[in-house]
Design a protein around this motif. Structure first.
Motif, mmCIF file in Angstrom:
data_model
loop_
_atom_site.group_PDB
_atom_site.id
_atom_site.type_symbol
_atom_site.label_atom_id
_atom_site.label_comp_id
_atom_site.label_asym_id
_atom_site.label_seq_id
_atom_site.Cartn_x
_atom_site.Cartn_y
_atom_site.Cartn_z
ATOM 1 N N MET A 134 0.888 -1.295 -0.164
ATOM 2 C CA MET A 134 0.119 -0.029 -0.044
ATOM 3 C C MET A 134 0.698 1.220 0.189
ATOM 4 O O MET A 134 1.790 1.430 0.859
ATOM 5 C CB MET A 134 -1.126 0.065 1.153
ATOM 6 N N GLU A 135 0.594 2.210 -0.930
ATOM 7 C CA GLU A 135 1.430 3.336 -0.862
ATOM 8 C C GLU A 135 1.048 4.425 -0.169
ATOM 9 O O GLU A 135 -0.191 4.575 0.338
ATOM 10 C CB GLU A 135 1.249 4.011 -2.486
ATOM 11 N N VAL A 136 1.862 4.930 0.638
ATOM 12 C CA VAL A 136 1.776 5.924 1.796
ATOM 13 C C VAL A 136 1.701 7.188 1.229
ATOM 14 O O VAL A 136 2.508 7.891 0.392
ATOM 15 C CB VAL A 136 3.038 5.934 2.983
ATOM 16 N N VAL A 137 0.662 7.867 1.775
ATOM 17 C CA VAL A 137 0.280 9.488 1.445
ATOM 18 C C VAL A 137 1.560 10.203 1.789
ATOM 19 O O VAL A 137 2.104 10.102 2.901
ATOM 20 C CB VAL A 137 -0.817 9.968 2.053
ATOM 21 N N LYS A 138 2.019 10.916 0.807
ATOM 22 C CA LYS A 138 3.220 11.704 0.967
ATOM 23 C C LYS A 138 2.776 13.282 1.630
ATOM 24 O O LYS A 138 1.824 13.644 1.234
ATOM 25 C CB LYS A 138 3.914 11.695 -0.219
ATOM 26 N N LEU A 139 3.846 13.786 2.151
ATOM 27 C CA LEU A 139 3.665 14.955 2.536
ATOM 28 C C LEU A 139 3.900 16.011 1.340
ATOM 29 O O LEU A 139 4.939 16.133 0.986
ATOM 30 C CB LEU A 139 4.663 15.363 3.832
ATOM 31 N N SER A 140 2.830 16.860 1.208
ATOM 32 C CA SER A 140 3.173 17.928 0.087
ATOM 33 C C SER A 140 3.884 19.146 0.505
ATOM 34 O O SER A 140 3.564 19.553 1.455
ATOM 35 C CB SER A 140 1.679 18.441 -0.352
ATOM 36 N N LEU A 141 4.812 19.446 0.081
ATOM 37 C CA LEU A 141 5.805 20.229 0.365
ATOM 38 C C LEU A 141 5.458 21.371 -0.440
ATOM 39 O O LEU A 141 5.311 21.736 -1.360
ATOM 40 C CB LEU A 141 7.238 19.914 -0.039
ATOM 41 N N THR A 142 5.700 22.669 0.204
ATOM 42 C CA THR A 142 5.435 24.103 -0.348
ATOM 43 C C THR A 142 7.020 24.903 -0.112
ATOM 44 O O THR A 142 7.777 24.365 0.487
ATOM 45 C CB THR A 142 4.239 24.969 0.340
ATOM 46 N N ASN A 143 6.957 25.982 -0.702
ATOM 47 C CA ASN A 143 8.218 26.721 -0.825
ATOM 48 C C ASN A 143 8.475 27.439 0.695
ATOM 49 O O ASN A 143 9.596 27.295 1.092
ATOM 50 C CB ASN A 143 8.287 27.793 -2.001
ATOM 51 N N GLU A 144 7.327 27.675 1.446
ATOM 52 C CA GLU A 144 7.420 27.896 2.657
ATOM 53 C C GLU A 144 8.198 26.858 3.759
ATOM 54 O O GLU A 144 8.996 27.252 4.590
ATOM 55 C CB GLU A 144 6.069 28.372 3.281
ATOM 56 N N HIS A 145 7.600 25.755 3.327
ATOM 57 C CA HIS A 145 8.389 24.568 4.033
ATOM 58 C C HIS A 145 9.671 24.447 3.724
ATOM 59 O O HIS A 145 10.464 24.191 4.949
ATOM 60 C CB HIS A 145 7.554 23.077 3.680
ATOM 61 N N ILE A 146 10.171 24.744 2.767
ATOM 62 C CA ILE A 146 11.458 24.540 2.151
ATOM 63 C C ILE A 146 12.445 25.433 2.823
ATOM 64 O O ILE A 146 13.353 25.339 3.462
ATOM 65 C CB ILE A 146 11.673 24.711 0.919
ATOM 66 N N LYS A 147 11.600 26.711 2.996
ATOM 67 C CA LYS A 147 12.455 27.819 3.663
ATOM 68 C C LYS A 147 12.484 27.669 5.340
ATOM 69 O O LYS A 147 13.586 27.916 5.799
ATOM 70 C CB LYS A 147 11.894 29.265 3.307
ATOM 71 N N GLU A 148 11.474 27.259 5.597
ATOM 72 C CA GLU A 148 11.480 26.965 7.247
ATOM 73 C C GLU A 148 12.581 25.890 7.630
ATOM 74 O O GLU A 148 13.253 25.869 8.561
ATOM 75 C CB GLU A 148 10.069 26.680 7.493
ATOM 76 N N THR A 149 12.555 24.858 6.693
ATOM 77 C CA THR A 149 13.512 23.838 7.057
ATOM 78 C C THR A 149 15.102 24.239 6.954
ATOM 79 O O THR A 149 15.915 23.814 7.841
ATOM 80 C CB THR A 149 13.452 22.606 6.382
ATOM 81 N N TRP A 150 15.238 24.907 5.992
ATOM 82 C CA TRP A 150 16.527 25.403 5.987
ATOM 83 C C TRP A 150 17.004 26.404 7.093
ATOM 84 O O TRP A 150 17.889 26.169 7.528
ATOM 85 C CB TRP A 150 16.719 26.323 4.654
ATOM 86 N N ILE A 151 15.901 27.348 7.203
ATOM 87 C CA ILE A 151 16.258 28.289 8.740
ATOM 88 C C ILE A 151 16.513 27.383 9.905
ATOM 89 O O ILE A 151 17.488 27.448 10.768
ATOM 90 C CB ILE A 151 15.064 29.031 8.936
ATOM 91 N N LEU A 152 15.676 26.203 10.218
ATOM 92 C CA LEU A 152 15.865 25.489 11.362
ATOM 93 C C LEU A 152 16.975 24.564 11.178
ATOM 94 O O LEU A 152 17.774 24.331 12.019
ATOM 95 C CB LEU A 152 14.492 24.592 11.388
ATOM 96 N N SER A 153 17.527 24.131 10.106
ATOM 97 C CA SER A 153 18.781 23.470 9.791
ATOM 98 C C SER A 153 20.029 24.184 10.328
ATOM 99 O O SER A 153 20.792 23.765 10.850
ATOM 100 C CB SER A 153 18.886 22.975 8.402
#
Length: 646
Positions: free
Chosen positions: A1-20
């Motif tokens: 069964m294929e798992v539902v993936k988390l849809s990424l937005t550019n805001e998510h990408i920016k936030e992950t970089w800041i947190l990294s």
């Protein structure tokens, strides 16, 4: 069964970089987003900058995964475990032993929050392992409905080709998004053994520490504003950072990584072109020790733009890990003969901290996705200005041939799967070749043979073992024809000639289970009919055909039951072995035989209960497939009773 993936937005990408970036100087090994919404929790992991935390041991530092933590990270049929970076695995286990971390993750799961893990450099490797653990333990086993995602920036490779295979098989690849700057050396560094770069690592570590320390000088309230301001200053003045020795170390590090990346990319490309070449396999195994690490997930290659600094860079979004490996090497090439190797080496190191501008300007450019099904069109276009393939067009001829070999290898696997489908009733044509045997037709004949003996004096197991009637002979011919089909499938799986998801294909797993349950008792009967174990001393389970081992493990994985050697289709062999011990004792006393028989009976009760539930769910008769060994069990009990009287 294929798992539902988390849809990424550019805001998510920016936030992950800041947190990294924030995680690098955080007191703990991880940091949670203070902007965490009711629906999403973002967790970033600190990456070590110490020399001793890059490699474990003298070579590549790989170690087997813990199959209790990562039960899916293996080749299912063979049970061969994936290998990961040993130090990254150690850091991950330390995280799991942190009660605070585990409680925060479990609290988010209970609240139904989606979770996005992230990390920069070696922090990305930790984020990948945590994500794999979550997908295996919480999504696959516990059936949690939350969505899991992972975004890394300049992360080194962390697992081998078995891990890559497992991720694709479980359809988890889309949960991982790895940003890689075109010339960033860190995502390539694990392709080089420790022995080749060891003397350069102190300088590399010093560079990373310097960059991390500069982050701590920024005021916290300005960190979140870095995306609204254009960068006007150079990220770091390399001339001020390193002396002559350091420059040579950086250059030597770059050259060794590049040379080893060439070796790995060439090795794999050759394997795609000549998948059955035993000489290459022999050389690889016995003489040439190459890096075990391979990409997995979705790779976003951020290529250089032309013109002013405001020109957006083109992103190549690559879903096939084999293509990603080739691009890791070929995109690292010097742009021209006049380029200074020393300067290029320093820039490749600095690029590991160059994601801020890329994330701010471009985010995740899904419109530039490169799909393998379109790769021929991308690589063979004569238009060098074509926007969606410009970076690929500029690759040299060797790079293009290697990428095309990747595509052809994928097509070959699909064709092989199509050939197997011809042996399945659902996919066979109405007008088929006379030599084509259909698995279900053969299976139906043996089930009919089994049912004929269900109410007689002897069951189909004993009848087949005696071989007194013509129909017993026909059943044996049928068994051999069926074995031929499944042995071909097994060989294709073993040689990796089928798509990664083949082993979890529902139709195959179900058909393989029916085949195993009906036919393995016949193989066992044939084995003991000819007393094959008496000459060699080998027990049936030690010489058990792979066609039954493979199909059993596929079934057990699909039903999340764990992998066990003895099953509902082969326990009769154990009964026969116990019978031999009673008749001619070798290794067991009568008391031990009785205990083993009691244990088997308890297992049979559990299997019957499970089968009944499954049969009710599928509205099928359980007795149609499973042979519960009543006759041979009764015979063993009689032998035991006789032995106890003597």
């Amino acid at each position: 069964m294929e798992v539902v993936k988390l849809s990424l937005t550019n805001e998510h990408i920016k936030e992950t970089w800041i947190l990294s970036m924030k995680a690098h100087n955080h007191e703990e090994d991880y940091v949670l987003s203070k902007k965490a919404s009711m629906e999403l929790l973002i967790v970033s992991f600190k990456g070590s900058m110490e020399v001793d935390d890059f490699y474990q041991g003298d070579h590549f530092g790989e170690t087997n995964v813990d199959d209790k933590l990562f039960p899916s990270l293996q080749r299912l049929a063979e049970g061969q475990l994936a290998k990961v970076n040993g130090l990254a695995l150690q850091k991950f286990k330390e995280l799991l032993n942190n009660p605070k971390f585990k409680s925060e993750v479990e609290a988010a799961v209970k609240k139904g929050k989606n979770i996005l893990f992230t990390g920069h450099s070696f922090g990305g490797a930790i984020a990948s392992l945590v994500t794999l653990w979550m997908l295996d333990q919480y999504i696959r086993i516990l059936k949690s409905k939350i969505q899991i995602g992972c975004v890394t920036f300049g992360s080194p490779l962390v697992g081998d080709e078995i891990l890559t295979h497992a991720v694709r098989r479980e359809k988890w690849a889309g949960h991982f998004t790895h940003f890689v700057m075109e010339h960033d050396i860190v995502p390539r560094m694990m392709l080089a053994p420790k022995t080749s770069v060891e003397k350069h690592l102190p300088t590399i570590s010093k560079f990373f520490k310097h960059k991390v320390n500069t982050l701590s000088t920024k005021k916290p309230n300005k960190l979140t504003n870095i995306f609204s301001k254009p960068r006007t200053e150079q990220a770091i003045d390399l001339d001020q950072l390193v002396d002559d020795k350091d420059r040579k170390d950086v250059e030597g590090f770059f050259e060794n990584v590049l040379n080893n990346a060439l070796t790995v990319a060439s090795h794999d490309a050759f394997d795609f072109m000549e998948p059955t070449n035993s000489i290459m396999e022999k050389l690889s195994n016995d003489f040439v020790k190459i890096s075990p690490y391979r990409p997995f997930g979705v790779y976003v290659f951020c290529t250089r733009g032309e013109g002013p600094s405001t020109t957006p860079k083109q992103q190549l979004v690559v879903e096939n890990p084999n293509a990603a490996l080739q691009l890791l090497f070929y995109l690292l090439q010097l742009p021209n003969e006049d380029q200074s190797v020393a300067q290029f080496a320093h820039e490749s190191l600095a690029e590991n901290f160059g994601y801020e501008e890329e994330v701010n300007k471009n985010g995740l450019q899904l419109e530039n996705r490169v799909n393998l099904k379109d790769l021929n069109g991308h690589l063979l276009t004569s238009n060098s200005t074509r926007g969606d393939s410009k970076a690929l067009f500029e690759l040299n001829a060797s790079a293009k041939w290697c990428l095309l070999a990747v595509e052809e290898a994928e097509k070959r696997k699909v064709k092989n799967m199509d050939q197997i489908k011809k042996s399945m009733k659902k996919y066979s044509s109405n007008v088929k070749e006379s030599t084509t045997k259909i698995i279900e037709d053969l299976l139906g004949e043996v089930i009919e043979y089994k049912n004929k003996h269900s109410d007689g004096s002897i069951d189909y197991y004993e009848a087949f073992k005696l071989q007194n009637e013509h129909e017993d002979f026909k059943a044996n011919v049928n068994r051999l024809e069926q074995a031929k089909i499944w042995d071909v499938i097994v060989e294709m799986v073993r040689r990796k000639d089928l798509p990664d998801e083949f082993e979890v294909w529902d139709e195959l797993v179900e058909l393989g289970t029916r085949f195993r349950r009906v036919y393995e008792p016949l193989d066992i009967a044939n084995y003991f009919r000819h007393s094959k174990g008496e000459d060699t001393g080998a027990k049936y389970m030690t010489v058990r055909p792979k066609r039954y081992k493979f199909t059993q493990r596929w079934h057990q994985h699909a039903n999340v039951t764990g992998f066990e050697l003895v099953s509902e289709s082969n326990f009769v062999a154990e009964v026969e072995e116990l019978m031999n011990e009673v008749i001619k004792p070798k290794n067991k006393t009568i008391g031990q035989v009785e205990n083993d028989l009691a244990s088997l009976k308890n297992k049979i009760k559990v299997w019957k209960c499970d089968e009944k539930k499954l049969a009710e769910a599928k509205q099928k008769k359980a007795k149609e497939y499973v042979f519960w060994g009543e006759s041979v069990l009764t015979k063993l009990e009689k032998k035991l009773a006789e032995a106890k009287q003597t």
